[in-house]
Design a protein around this motif. Sequence first.
Motif, PDB file in Angstrom:
ATOM      1  N   UNK A 166       0.846  -1.068   0.064  1.00 17.44           N
ATOM      2  CA  UNK A 166      -0.035  -0.106  -0.019  1.00 17.44           C
ATOM      3  C   UNK A 166       0.873   1.291  -0.104  1.00 17.44           C
ATOM      4  N   UNK A 167       1.916   1.437   0.854  1.00 16.58           N
ATOM      5  CA  UNK A 167       3.126   2.461   0.792  1.00 16.58           C
ATOM      6  C   UNK A 167       3.529   2.673  -0.351  1.00 16.58           C
ATOM      7  N   UNK A 168       3.680   1.529  -1.005  1.00 11.22           N
ATOM      8  CA  UNK A 168       4.500   1.893  -2.574  1.00 11.22           C
ATOM      9  C   UNK A 168       3.557   2.290  -3.396  1.00 11.22           C
ATOM     10  N   UNK A 169       2.295   2.207  -3.316  1.00 14.13           N
ATOM     11  CA  UNK A 169       1.368   2.681  -4.266  1.00 14.13           C
ATOM     12  C   UNK A 169       0.754   4.270  -4.053  1.00 14.13           C
ATOM     13  N   UNK A 170       1.518   4.583  -2.941  1.00  9.14           N
ATOM     14  CA  UNK A 170       1.034   5.948  -2.772  1.00  9.14           C
ATOM     15  C   UNK A 170       2.595   6.800  -3.076  1.00  9.14           C
ATOM     16  N   UNK A 171       3.647   6.089  -2.555  1.00  8.53           N
ATOM     17  CA  UNK A 171       4.960   7.174  -2.778  1.00  8.53           C
ATOM     18  C   UNK A 171       5.665   6.598  -3.900  1.00  8.53           C
ATOM     19  N   UNK A 249     -11.693  11.371  -6.255  1.00  5.20           N
ATOM     20  CA  UNK A 249     -12.270   9.798  -6.665  1.00  5.20           C
ATOM     21  C   UNK A 249     -10.971   9.336  -7.531  1.00  5.20           C
ATOM     22  N   UNK A 250     -10.616   9.954  -8.487  1.00  8.79           N
ATOM     23  CA  UNK A 250      -9.782   9.515  -9.670  1.00  8.79           C
ATOM     24  C   UNK A 250      -8.291   9.000  -9.065  1.00  8.79           C
ATOM     25  N   UNK A 251      -8.141  10.088  -8.039  1.00  7.95           N
ATOM     26  CA  UNK A 251      -6.859   9.780  -7.725  1.00  7.95           C
ATOM     27  C   UNK A 251      -6.742   8.290  -6.469  1.00  7.95           C
ATOM     28  N   UNK A 252      -7.743   8.425  -5.780  1.00  9.12           N
ATOM     29  CA  UNK A 252      -8.267   7.237  -5.011  1.00  9.12           C
ATOM     30  C   UNK A 252      -8.139   6.016  -5.789  1.00  9.12           C
ATOM     31  N   UNK A 253      -9.006   6.235  -6.782  1.00 10.46           N
ATOM     32  CA  UNK A 253      -8.918   4.914  -7.793  1.00 10.46           C
ATOM     33  C   UNK A 253      -7.633   4.538  -8.421  1.00 10.46           C
ATOM     34  N   UNK A 255      -4.538   4.664  -6.880  1.00 11.39           N
ATOM     35  CA  UNK A 255      -4.086   4.001  -5.801  1.00 11.39           C
ATOM     36  C   UNK A 255      -4.331   2.568  -5.598  1.00 11.39           C
ATOM     37  N   UNK A 256      -5.907   2.493  -5.780  1.00 11.84           N
ATOM     38  CA  UNK A 256      -6.349   0.982  -5.397  1.00 11.84           C
ATOM     39  C   UNK A 256      -5.985   0.324  -6.655  1.00 11.84           C
ATOM     40  N   UNK A 257      -6.256   0.830  -8.052  1.00 12.35           N
ATOM     41  CA  UNK A 257      -5.733   0.146  -9.058  1.00 12.35           C
ATOM     42  C   UNK A 257      -4.285  -0.559  -9.106  1.00 12.35           C
ATOM     43  N   UNK A 258      -3.608   0.416  -8.639  1.00 10.74           N
ATOM     44  CA  UNK A 258      -1.878   0.097  -8.407  1.00 10.74           C
ATOM     45  C   UNK A 258      -1.845  -0.815  -7.551  1.00 10.74           C
ATOM     46  N   UNK A 259      -2.453  -0.678  -6.393  1.00  9.19           N
ATOM     47  CA  UNK A 259      -2.566  -1.842  -5.513  1.00  9.19           C
ATOM     48  C   UNK A 259      -2.931  -3.138  -5.694  1.00  9.19           C
ATOM     49  N   UNK A 260      -3.937  -3.227  -6.460  1.00  4.68           N
ATOM     50  CA  UNK A 260      -4.506  -4.576  -6.983  1.00  4.68           C
ATOM     51  C   UNK A 260      -3.520  -5.038  -8.024  1.00  4.68           C
TER      52      UNK A 260
END
Length: 268
Positions: A166-171, A249-253, A255-260
Amino acid sequence: MLNTIGFLGCGNMGGAIARAVCKAADPQNVWLANRTAAKAEALAAELGCNTTINDEVAGRCDLIFLAVKPQMMEELLAPLRFTLAERPSRFVLCSMAAGLSIARIQEMAGGDYPVIRIMPNTPASVGAGMIQYCTSNVTAEEEAEFLKLMAPAGRLDAVPEGLIDAASCVSGCGPAWVYQFIEALADGGVACGLPRAKAQEYAAQMVLGSAKLVLESGQHPGALKDAVCSPGGSTIQGVRVLEEKGLRGAVMDAVIASYNKTKEMGKG
């Protein structure tokens, strides 16, 4: 201790970390190996360090950075298993591959070796990285020495391995989206008549300063946003448009797409 440092892979991320490490360590104690030798040679010439082959790094270096993409890790480590197993001295592996757990790295390397798993980002190349890390079988002294070697890369933060994806998908992924934002801001400036170079400079410096203010003030980004928005002013109109277009919402999506996707890569 971590006197000799080797890099298996000298791509964008490996190169960024090598540049940082060579500021903290004697470059003559740093060894670079890469599938395309010319890339390692060019980086070694820039940094004043040495080039060699994978097997030499695996057989001699105290700290070994595994700087290849996740899908290439098994191909990298399989031929080195015997060399690692035969080593008489202690060594530490450092992986920067998204999605690959410490246990998976150990499995690919063929032993329960000390491992540091890091999630760096490209701003590490200019000393402004955000790097999360976790460890297994690493001593406190080794961790302290590793942090000293990595300090020129930017901020480091220890996290439980369960949070590192999760951290890697933010920074880790985030810089790509910030660059998109900077480009879009500059495009908007150009549309309003600014020269391209000026628009890009203003946008980039604004992002740099805004991030610094968040970190140094400790204030919530929402409060800092409110401080820019005067009643009836121009900024709040821009905020309204971004809310209408679904920026948050787009930015949150994203991050979630990258995490998946990161989780999916880890299952390979």
